[in-house]
Motif scaffolding. Sequence first.
Motif, short mmCIF file in Angstrom:
data_model
loop_
_atom_site.label_atom_id
_atom_site.label_comp_id
_atom_site.label_asym_id
_atom_site.label_seq_id
_atom_site.Cartn_x
_atom_site.Cartn_y
_atom_site.Cartn_z
N ALA A 98 -67.08 -22.56 28.80
CA ALA A 98 -67.14 -23.42 30.18
C ALA A 98 -65.82 -23.65 30.53
N PHE A 99 -64.89 -24.02 29.63
CA PHE A 99 -63.61 -24.66 30.08
C PHE A 99 -62.52 -23.66 29.86
N LYS A 100 -62.94 -22.28 29.91
CA LYS A 100 -61.77 -21.30 29.83
C LYS A 100 -60.71 -21.35 28.84
N PRO A 101 -61.09 -21.75 27.67
CA PRO A 101 -60.16 -21.87 26.69
C PRO A 101 -58.99 -20.65 26.40
N ARG A 102 -57.77 -21.21 26.10
CA ARG A 102 -56.56 -20.57 25.51
C ARG A 102 -55.94 -20.83 24.21
N LEU A 103 -56.05 -20.02 23.25
CA LEU A 103 -55.40 -20.50 22.00
C LEU A 103 -53.75 -20.47 22.24
N VAL A 104 -53.22 -21.49 21.55
CA VAL A 104 -51.75 -21.83 21.72
C VAL A 104 -51.30 -22.27 20.17
N GLY A 105 -49.80 -22.06 20.06
CA GLY A 105 -49.61 -22.87 18.96
C GLY A 105 -49.45 -21.81 17.62
N SER A 106 -49.27 -22.51 16.63
CA SER A 106 -49.39 -21.72 15.46
C SER A 106 -50.30 -20.73 14.85
N VAL A 107 -51.53 -21.24 15.00
CA VAL A 107 -52.71 -20.26 14.83
C VAL A 107 -52.51 -18.92 15.47
N LEU A 108 -52.02 -18.91 16.91
CA LEU A 108 -51.69 -17.94 17.70
C LEU A 108 -50.54 -17.08 17.15
N GLU A 109 -49.41 -17.96 16.78
CA GLU A 109 -48.30 -17.29 16.49
C GLU A 109 -48.05 -16.66 15.14
N GLY A 179 -53.87 -25.20 35.84
CA GLY A 179 -53.21 -24.75 34.72
C GLY A 179 -53.20 -23.46 34.06
N LEU A 180 -54.08 -22.71 34.57
CA LEU A 180 -54.36 -21.39 34.21
C LEU A 180 -53.29 -20.31 34.70
N ARG A 181 -52.84 -20.84 35.80
CA ARG A 181 -51.91 -19.72 36.58
C ARG A 181 -50.41 -19.81 35.87
N GLN A 182 -50.09 -20.99 35.14
CA GLN A 182 -48.77 -21.00 34.54
C GLN A 182 -48.72 -21.97 33.53
N ALA A 183 -48.48 -21.39 32.41
CA ALA A 183 -48.48 -22.26 31.08
C ALA A 183 -47.32 -23.53 31.16
N PRO A 184 -47.37 -24.48 30.32
CA PRO A 184 -46.29 -25.25 30.28
C PRO A 184 -45.32 -24.74 29.43
N LEU A 185 -44.03 -25.34 29.52
CA LEU A 185 -43.05 -24.73 28.54
C LEU A 185 -43.00 -25.12 27.21
N ASP A 186 -42.94 -24.12 26.28
CA ASP A 186 -42.89 -24.28 24.83
C ASP A 186 -41.81 -25.14 24.35
N ARG A 187 -42.00 -25.93 23.43
CA ARG A 187 -40.92 -26.66 22.84
C ARG A 187 -39.81 -26.03 22.03
N LEU A 188 -40.31 -24.90 21.53
CA LEU A 188 -39.44 -24.03 20.91
C LEU A 188 -38.36 -23.36 21.86
N ASP A 189 -38.49 -22.77 22.66
CA ASP A 189 -37.58 -22.01 23.39
C ASP A 189 -37.47 -22.38 25.02
N SER A 190 -38.26 -23.28 25.51
CA SER A 190 -38.41 -23.79 26.80
C SER A 190 -38.93 -22.57 27.75
N ARG A 191 -39.58 -21.68 27.26
CA ARG A 191 -40.15 -20.73 28.28
C ARG A 191 -41.72 -21.00 28.25
N PRO A 192 -42.32 -20.48 29.06
CA PRO A 192 -43.93 -20.62 29.37
C PRO A 192 -44.52 -20.27 27.90
N MET A 193 -45.29 -21.26 27.44
CA MET A 193 -46.01 -20.90 26.21
C MET A 193 -46.94 -19.61 26.20
N ARG A 194 -46.80 -19.08 24.98
CA ARG A 194 -47.70 -18.03 24.83
C ARG A 194 -49.24 -18.45 24.58
N ARG A 195 -50.25 -17.90 25.45
CA ARG A 195 -51.49 -18.37 25.37
C ARG A 195 -52.54 -17.07 25.33
#
Length: 219
Positions: A98-109, A179-195
């Motif tokens: 119901a909360f439209k989840p997106r996976l981020v971080g090391s489990v995705l990468e 927040g679904l439209r645009q991901a926050p910036l990744d701390r690794l490279d300052s690009r939008p997070m992969r989700r």
Amino acid sequence: MRARHARGHGESRLREQRIRVAQEAARIMAEQGVRDHGQAKRKAAERLGIHEEDALPRNAEVETALRERQRLFQQADQPGWLRARRETAVEAMRFFAAFKPRLVGSVLEGTADEHSAVCLHVFSDDPHAVRHFLAQHRIPFEESTRRLRHDRERSDDYPVYLFAADGIAMDLTALPLDGLRQAPLDRLDSRPMRRAALPAVLALVNDPAGLQALSVSGT
């Protein structure tokens, strides 16, 4: 000529120090479960007796060193840790559908290890919805906040809910629906997070090497 030689020697020394700090930071993250790149870098530099600010590697360099360390020292175990967390992510994403989840971080990468949490972004315009959902299902949790950057000038704090599922740490960051439209910036490279949405995560469980082929974006 001497000045140019001295400058070149200094740059070479800094490069070597950056590599050493990145490798030591990767070891600290792998062995001690430190998840914050900045903290790992500071601990690594202190341990190595390196004090120059310019000798601190970028987060992406630490991540590269972490991947290499996993390839060399965790080859037998890391794929199992990763798969378990991706399978847990699938279950959690179905539960929080119901909360439209997106996976981020090391489990995705693909760099998740035995210490890694499953990190999800979940979305609702009701700031209390996720907390109420957890309480309704009698899931014990801790609540915190996390600051995420949207661009160079704008950042905001968001609620974070921490709990465990089948012995695996879960980390949910609650964002508004836009927040679904645009991901926050990744701390690794300052690009939008992969989700990744659920279909992409399911594909990763079936094909762990297929991340680059998936449609995994910053949305």
